[in-house]
Design a protein around this motif. Structure first.
Motif, PDB file in Angstrom:
ATOM      1  N   GLN A 137      27.403  35.617  32.262  1.00  0.00           N
ATOM      2  CA  GLN A 137      27.961  35.589  30.902  1.00  0.00           C
ATOM      3  C   GLN A 137      29.096  34.572  30.756  1.00  0.00           C
ATOM      4  O   GLN A 137      29.569  34.335  29.657  1.00  0.00           O
ATOM      5  N   CYS A 138      29.520  33.981  31.858  1.00  0.00           N
ATOM      6  CA  CYS A 138      30.674  33.078  31.843  1.00  0.00           C
ATOM      7  C   CYS A 138      30.227  31.626  31.750  1.00  0.00           C
ATOM      8  O   CYS A 138      29.290  31.221  32.433  1.00  0.00           O
ATOM      9  N   ASP A 139      30.921  30.870  30.919  1.00  0.00           N
ATOM     10  CA  ASP A 139      30.591  29.456  30.736  1.00  0.00           C
ATOM     11  C   ASP A 139      31.193  28.557  31.802  1.00  0.00           C
ATOM     12  O   ASP A 139      30.773  27.415  31.949  1.00  0.00           O
ATOM     13  N   ALA A 140      32.186  29.058  32.515  1.00  0.00           N
ATOM     14  CA  ALA A 140      32.878  28.252  33.521  1.00  0.00           C
ATOM     15  C   ALA A 140      33.256  29.167  34.683  1.00  0.00           C
ATOM     16  O   ALA A 140      33.252  30.399  34.542  1.00  0.00           O
ATOM     17  N   PRO A 141      33.570  28.583  35.846  1.00  0.00           N
ATOM     18  CA  PRO A 141      34.013  29.409  36.976  1.00  0.00           C
ATOM     19  C   PRO A 141      35.227  30.251  36.593  1.00  0.00           C
ATOM     20  O   PRO A 141      36.103  29.793  35.855  1.00  0.00           O
ATOM     21  N   VAL A 142      35.239  31.498  37.082  1.00  0.00           N
ATOM     22  CA  VAL A 142      36.321  32.429  36.736  1.00  0.00           C
ATOM     23  C   VAL A 142      36.989  32.948  37.998  1.00  0.00           C
ATOM     24  O   VAL A 142      36.364  33.041  39.054  1.00  0.00           O
ATOM     25  N   PRO A 143      38.280  33.309  37.892  1.00  0.00           N
ATOM     26  CA  PRO A 143      38.969  33.898  39.040  1.00  0.00           C
ATOM     27  C   PRO A 143      38.347  35.241  39.420  1.00  0.00           C
ATOM     28  O   PRO A 143      37.872  35.991  38.555  1.00  0.00           O
ATOM     29  N   ILE A 144      38.361  35.540  40.698  1.00  0.00           N
ATOM     30  CA  ILE A 144      37.775  36.786  41.192  1.00  0.00           C
ATOM     31  C   ILE A 144      38.417  37.999  40.533  1.00  0.00           C
ATOM     32  O   ILE A 144      37.730  38.977  40.210  1.00  0.00           O
ATOM     33  N   ASN A 145      39.726  37.947  40.278  1.00  0.00           N
ATOM     34  CA  ASN A 145      40.387  39.108  39.675  1.00  0.00           C
ATOM     35  C   ASN A 145      39.854  39.394  38.268  1.00  0.00           C
ATOM     36  O   ASN A 145      39.807  40.546  37.842  1.00  0.00           O
ATOM     37  N   GLU A 146      39.413  38.367  37.540  1.00  0.00           N
ATOM     38  CA  GLU A 146      38.841  38.603  36.211  1.00  0.00           C
ATOM     39  C   GLU A 146      37.472  39.288  36.321  1.00  0.00           C
ATOM     40  O   GLU A 146      37.134  40.131  35.497  1.00  0.00           O
ATOM     41  N   VAL A 147      36.712  38.924  37.335  1.00  0.00           N
ATOM     42  CA  VAL A 147      35.430  39.593  37.576  1.00  0.00           C
ATOM     43  C   VAL A 147      35.697  41.060  37.915  1.00  0.00           C
ATOM     44  O   VAL A 147      35.036  41.962  37.390  1.00  0.00           O
ATOM     45  N   ALA A 148      36.697  41.295  38.773  1.00  0.00           N
ATOM     46  CA  ALA A 148      37.059  42.661  39.154  1.00  0.00           C
ATOM     47  C   ALA A 148      37.466  43.478  37.934  1.00  0.00           C
ATOM     48  O   ALA A 148      37.045  44.632  37.781  1.00  0.00           O
ATOM     49  N   ASP A 149      38.276  42.889  37.060  1.00  0.00           N
ATOM     50  CA  ASP A 149      38.696  43.592  35.841  1.00  0.00           C
ATOM     51  C   ASP A 149      37.497  43.957  34.977  1.00  0.00           C
ATOM     52  O   ASP A 149      37.403  45.078  34.475  1.00  0.00           O
ATOM     53  N   GLU A 150      36.587  43.016  34.810  1.00  0.00           N
ATOM     54  CA  GLU A 150      35.401  43.253  33.978  1.00  0.00           C
ATOM     55  C   GLU A 150      34.540  44.378  34.554  1.00  0.00           C
ATOM     56  O   GLU A 150      33.984  45.193  33.818  1.00  0.00           O
ATOM     57  N   LEU A 151      34.433  44.433  35.875  1.00  0.00           N
ATOM     58  CA  LEU A 151      33.609  45.450  36.533  1.00  0.00           C
ATOM     59  C   LEU A 151      34.344  46.762  36.763  1.00  0.00           C
ATOM     60  O   LEU A 151      33.747  47.746  37.188  1.00  0.00           O
ATOM     61  N   ARG A 159      35.101  28.421  44.790  1.00  0.00           N
ATOM     62  CA  ARG A 159      35.931  27.230  44.985  1.00  0.00           C
ATOM     63  C   ARG A 159      37.389  27.561  44.716  1.00  0.00           C
ATOM     64  O   ARG A 159      37.694  28.472  43.953  1.00  0.00           O
ATOM     65  N   GLU A 160      38.271  26.779  45.325  1.00  0.00           N
ATOM     66  CA  GLU A 160      39.700  26.920  45.042  1.00  0.00           C
ATOM     67  C   GLU A 160      39.988  26.379  43.655  1.00  0.00           C
ATOM     68  O   GLU A 160      39.388  25.402  43.220  1.00  0.00           O
ATOM     69  N   ASP A 161      40.920  27.015  42.981  1.00  0.00           N
ATOM     70  CA  ASP A 161      41.389  26.534  41.691  1.00  0.00           C
ATOM     71  C   ASP A 161      42.099  25.199  41.909  1.00  0.00           C
ATOM     72  O   ASP A 161      42.848  25.042  42.876  1.00  0.00           O
ATOM     73  N   GLU A 162      41.856  24.248  41.035  1.00  0.00           N
ATOM     74  CA  GLU A 162      42.461  22.923  41.189  1.00  0.00           C
ATOM     75  C   GLU A 162      43.979  22.962  41.078  1.00  0.00           C
ATOM     76  O   GLU A 162      44.667  22.159  41.700  1.00  0.00           O
ATOM     77  N   ARG A 163      44.518  23.863  40.276  1.00  0.00           N
ATOM     78  CA  ARG A 163      45.959  23.937  40.049  1.00  0.00           C
ATOM     79  C   ARG A 163      46.679  24.890  40.983  1.00  0.00           C
ATOM     80  O   ARG A 163      47.860  24.741  41.233  1.00  0.00           O
ATOM     81  N   ASP A 164      45.973  25.911  41.459  1.00  0.00           N
ATOM     82  CA  ASP A 164      46.608  26.919  42.318  1.00  0.00           C
ATOM     83  C   ASP A 164      45.619  27.298  43.418  1.00  0.00           C
ATOM     84  O   ASP A 164      44.687  28.060  43.191  1.00  0.00           O
ATOM     85  N   ARG A 165      45.829  26.777  44.606  1.00  0.00           N
ATOM     86  CA  ARG A 165      44.885  26.982  45.713  1.00  0.00           C
ATOM     87  C   ARG A 165      44.762  28.442  46.135  1.00  0.00           C
ATOM     88  O   ARG A 165      43.822  28.807  46.820  1.00  0.00           O
ATOM     89  N   ARG A 166      45.714  29.276  45.727  1.00  0.00           N
ATOM     90  CA  ARG A 166      45.619  30.703  46.055  1.00  0.00           C
ATOM     91  C   ARG A 166      44.532  31.394  45.243  1.00  0.00           C
ATOM     92  O   ARG A 166      44.012  32.430  45.632  1.00  0.00           O
ATOM     93  N   VAL A 167      44.209  30.823  44.093  1.00  0.00           N
ATOM     94  CA  VAL A 167      43.206  31.411  43.198  1.00  0.00           C
ATOM     95  C   VAL A 167      41.827  30.871  43.558  1.00  0.00           C
ATOM     96  O   VAL A 167      41.637  29.664  43.697  1.00  0.00           O
ATOM     97  N   LYS A 168      40.881  31.780  43.727  1.00  0.00           N
ATOM     98  CA  LYS A 168      39.484  31.408  43.997  1.00  0.00           C
ATOM     99  C   LYS A 168      38.674  31.647  42.727  1.00  0.00           C
ATOM    100  O   LYS A 168      38.723  32.720  42.139  1.00  0.00           O
ATOM    101  N   ARG A 169      37.945  30.618  42.334  1.00  0.00           N
ATOM    102  CA  ARG A 169      37.086  30.714  41.151  1.00  0.00           C
ATOM    103  C   ARG A 169      35.632  30.805  41.607  1.00  0.00           C
ATOM    104  O   ARG A 169      35.238  30.154  42.565  1.00  0.00           O
ATOM    105  N   VAL A 170      34.865  31.616  40.891  1.00  0.00           N
ATOM    106  CA  VAL A 170      33.466  31.833  41.273  1.00  0.00           C
ATOM    107  C   VAL A 170      32.551  31.588  40.079  1.00  0.00           C
ATOM    108  O   VAL A 170      32.946  31.766  38.924  1.00  0.00           O
TER     109      VAL A 170
END
Length: 156
Positions: free
Chosen positions: A50-64, A87-98
């Motif tokens: 349902q996502c148009d772009a890669p999203v942080p894992i925590n947003e997936v967790a919130d949705e689920l 992948r790592e977020d371009e601005r914050d390497r601590r954030v993983k986008r999926v």
């Protein structure tokens, strides 16, 4: 039967959707079963679909409504299976986008297309007069604001 109140409409819609969705469930779920996916993993795939772009894992967790740790474990397995890209977020390497990989898009698209095929088959079996009446009844509902996400305040 004329739907006199929302309970009558609910009963008719519930029966219709239950029959439609269960008519070919085994067929549409076979591919998911062959992949040996857990229910949570399937949910991750469809959220990402349902996502148009890669999203942080925590947003997936919130949705689920799962913990970030549990979601992360499911995503790790899906990455290993080649269904999800992390992948790592371009601005914050601590954030993983999926996001879904090409294989993940194929799995979710095939499932949805199978459901659409079941719906198409049902539509072809409905006699023309009932088909016309159903389309005429659905048009104002689809054009209205009835299908927007509701909150507890608007559903009362």
């Amino acid at each position: 039967m004329i739907a006199s109140d929302s309970d009558d409409l609910f009963g008719a819609l519930d029966e219709l959707f239950t029959r439609l969705m269960s008519a070919g469930d085994s067929e549409s779920i076979d591919a998911l079963i062959e992949l040996d996916l857990s229910f949570s993993q399937v949910r991750v795939l469809f959220v990402l679909g349902q996502c148009d772009a890669p999203v942080p894992i925590n947003e997936v967790a919130d949705e689920l409504r799962l913990s970030v740790a549990a979601t992360g474990r499911n995503i790790d397995q899906l990455v290993h299976m080649g269904l999800v890209v992390r992948r790592e977020d371009e601005r914050d390497r601590r954030v993983k986008r999926v996001s879904l990989s090409e294989a993940g898009v194929k799995v979710t698209s095939n499932h949805i297309e199978c459901k659409r095929g079941q719906l198409r088959d049902f539509a072809s079996r409905v006699p023309a007069p009932e088909r016309l009446r159903l389309v005429e009844a659905l048009e104002p509902i689809l054009a209205g604001d009835y299908l927007r996400a509701s909150t507890q305040e608007t559903s009362r």
